[in-house]
Design a protein around this motif. Structure first.
Motif, short mmCIF file in Angstrom:
data_model
loop_
_atom_site.label_atom_id
_atom_site.label_comp_id
_atom_site.label_asym_id
_atom_site.label_seq_id
_atom_site.Cartn_x
_atom_site.Cartn_y
_atom_site.Cartn_z
N ASN A 1 0.81 -1.22 0.00
CA ASN A 1 0.00 0.00 0.00
C ASN A 1 0.85 1.27 0.00
OD1 ASN A 1 -2.96 -0.92 0.33
ND2 ASN A 1 -1.90 -2.11 1.91
N GLY A 2 2.17 1.11 -0.02
CA GLY A 2 3.05 2.26 -0.11
C GLY A 2 3.23 3.02 1.19
N PHE A 3 3.02 2.34 2.32
CA PHE A 3 3.19 3.00 3.62
C PHE A 3 4.43 2.41 4.31
CE2 PHE A 3 -1.62 3.11 3.33
CZ PHE A 3 -1.65 4.39 2.79
N VAL A 4 5.46 3.23 4.43
CA VAL A 4 6.71 2.79 5.05
C VAL A 4 7.25 3.94 5.90
CG1 VAL A 4 9.06 1.98 4.68
CG2 VAL A 4 7.26 1.25 3.12
N GLY A 5 7.56 3.66 7.14
CA GLY A 5 8.10 4.69 8.01
C GLY A 5 7.63 4.54 9.45
N GLU A 6 7.85 5.60 10.21
CA GLU A 6 7.53 5.58 11.65
C GLU A 6 6.81 6.86 12.05
OE1 GLU A 6 10.27 3.63 14.80
OE2 GLU A 6 10.61 5.81 14.98
N ARG A 7 5.73 6.70 12.78
CA ARG A 7 4.94 7.84 13.25
C ARG A 7 4.91 7.82 14.77
NH1 ARG A 7 -0.65 8.42 10.48
NH2 ARG A 7 0.60 9.76 9.12
N LYS A 8 5.21 8.97 15.37
CA LYS A 8 5.19 9.09 16.83
C LYS A 8 4.01 9.96 17.26
CE LYS A 8 10.14 8.43 17.57
NZ LYS A 8 9.95 7.13 18.25
N LEU A 9 3.32 9.50 18.30
CA LEU A 9 2.19 10.22 18.86
C LEU A 9 2.49 10.64 20.29
CD1 LEU A 9 0.77 8.78 16.44
CD2 LEU A 9 -1.25 8.55 17.92
N GLY A 10 2.18 11.87 20.61
CA GLY A 10 2.18 12.33 21.99
C GLY A 10 0.73 12.48 22.42
N SER B 1 -0.57 15.00 19.55
CA SER B 1 0.42 15.55 18.62
C SER B 1 1.01 14.41 17.80
CB SER B 1 1.53 16.28 19.39
OG SER B 1 2.23 15.39 20.24
N VAL B 2 1.22 14.65 16.50
CA VAL B 2 1.70 13.62 15.59
C VAL B 2 2.97 14.10 14.91
CG1 VAL B 2 1.16 12.23 13.56
CG2 VAL B 2 -0.65 12.79 15.20
N SER B 3 4.00 13.24 14.92
CA SER B 3 5.27 13.56 14.28
C SER B 3 5.68 12.40 13.37
CB SER B 3 6.35 13.82 15.34
OG SER B 3 7.61 14.02 14.74
N ASP B 4 5.78 12.67 12.08
CA ASP B 4 6.15 11.63 11.12
C ASP B 4 7.64 11.71 10.77
OD1 ASP B 4 3.58 10.72 11.04
OD2 ASP B 4 3.05 11.69 9.14
N GLY B 5 8.27 10.54 10.71
CA GLY B 5 9.65 10.47 10.28
C GLY B 5 9.74 10.39 8.77
N ASN B 6 10.90 10.02 8.28
CA ASN B 6 11.07 9.87 6.83
C ASN B 6 10.25 8.69 6.33
OD1 ASN B 6 12.90 12.01 6.74
ND2 ASN B 6 14.63 10.65 7.21
N GLY B 7 9.67 8.83 5.14
CA GLY B 7 8.88 7.77 4.56
C GLY B 7 7.52 8.27 4.13
N SER B 8 6.66 7.33 3.85
CA SER B 8 5.30 7.65 3.41
C SER B 8 4.31 7.03 4.38
CB SER B 8 5.07 7.10 1.99
OG SER B 8 3.74 7.33 1.58
N MET B 9 3.56 7.89 5.08
CA MET B 9 2.62 7.44 6.09
C MET B 9 1.17 7.68 5.64
SD MET B 9 5.35 7.04 7.94
CE MET B 9 6.12 8.61 8.13
N PRO B 10 0.24 6.89 6.14
CA PRO B 10 -1.17 7.08 5.76
C PRO B 10 -1.74 8.36 6.37
CG PRO B 10 -1.01 5.44 7.47
CD PRO B 10 0.40 5.75 7.06
#
Length: 229
Positions: free
Chosen positions: A107-116, A154-163
């Motif tokens: 689905n083209g979703f690769v990476g890491e998402r952090k939530l506070g 709060s949402v912080s996305d790293g490198n990559g493609s997230m949904p």
């Protein structure tokens, strides 16, 4: 003579009634005395992610995963006596961090998402006191009720493609827990500890955590120490 006895009996009855009335008033006044608590501790929970990836589609088992770190919580509580038991309410604040990892090439979703995840909560519980021999409010209190939450995520996305994602500012659900204050200090205050659990409605949604799925929601378990005034 009979008239005098009637007067005496009537006077005694009147005194007894007055005594009972005074006792009832005193009991009512005592029973409505409020108790205040300050609580601080640690917790785990917040956003509950979907772990059943079969409902998403034909994707690998490790295409998506979530991890929750320990957080902190602090609260101020007021206990209102209700006959032999009590109603407990107040204001709770809870914070924790969460990490979502995407490894879904299909689905083209690769990476890491952090939530506070920051949650401000108003719980309303019915508290049942047990073991009252030496503790008027009960050595152990079992609490069951409802909690409303204000969610600040709060949402912080790293490198990559997230949904894409969306968050909901409000959620609510059922809460269950227990508390005890067995230690009395010289100033009359009490010390103890608490454990609370919660399961409620959804606060975060994305490709893997859709509202039609059964799993996504909010939940936590928190525990810590009590200082009772």
């Amino acid at each position: 003579m009979m008239h005098g006895k009637r007067i005496i009996v009537g006077s005694v009855l009147a005194l007894l009634l007055m005594g009972c009335a005074t006792s009832n008033v005193t009991t009512e006044r005592t029973s409505t005395k409020l108790t205040y608590r300050f609580q601080v501790g640690t917790n785990r929970g917040g956003v509950v992610e979907n772990t059943d990836l079969t409902v998403v589609g034909s994707i690998p088992v490790d295409a998506y995963s979530g991890a929750t770190s320990k957080g902190v919580n602090v609260s101020g509580k007021v206990i209102v006596p209700l006959k032999r038991n009590a109603i407990e309410t107040g204001l709770d604040f809870m914070h924790n961090g969460q990490t979502f990892t995407y490894n879904d090439d299909a689905n083209g979703f690769v990476g890491e998402r952090k939530l506070g995840v920051n949650q401000l909560m108003i719980p309303i519980t019915y508290s049942i006191g047990l073991f009252r021999n030496k503790h008027p409010e009960g050595l152990l209190q079992i609490k069951v009720g409802y909690a409303a939450q204000l969610n600040i995520i709060s949402v912080s996305d790293g490198n990559g493609s997230m949904p894409n994602f969306s968050t909901k500012p409000f959620s609510n659900g059922a809460t269950l827990g227990f508390s005890t204050t067995p230690f009395r200090l010289k100033n009359g205050a009490k010390l103890g500890f608490y454990v609370d659990g919660y399961r409620g409605t959804q606060a975060y949604e994305d490709f893997y955590n859709r509202s039609e799925f059964e799993m996504p929601g909010t939940a936590f378990i928190k525990y810590g120490i009590i200082y009772q005034f």
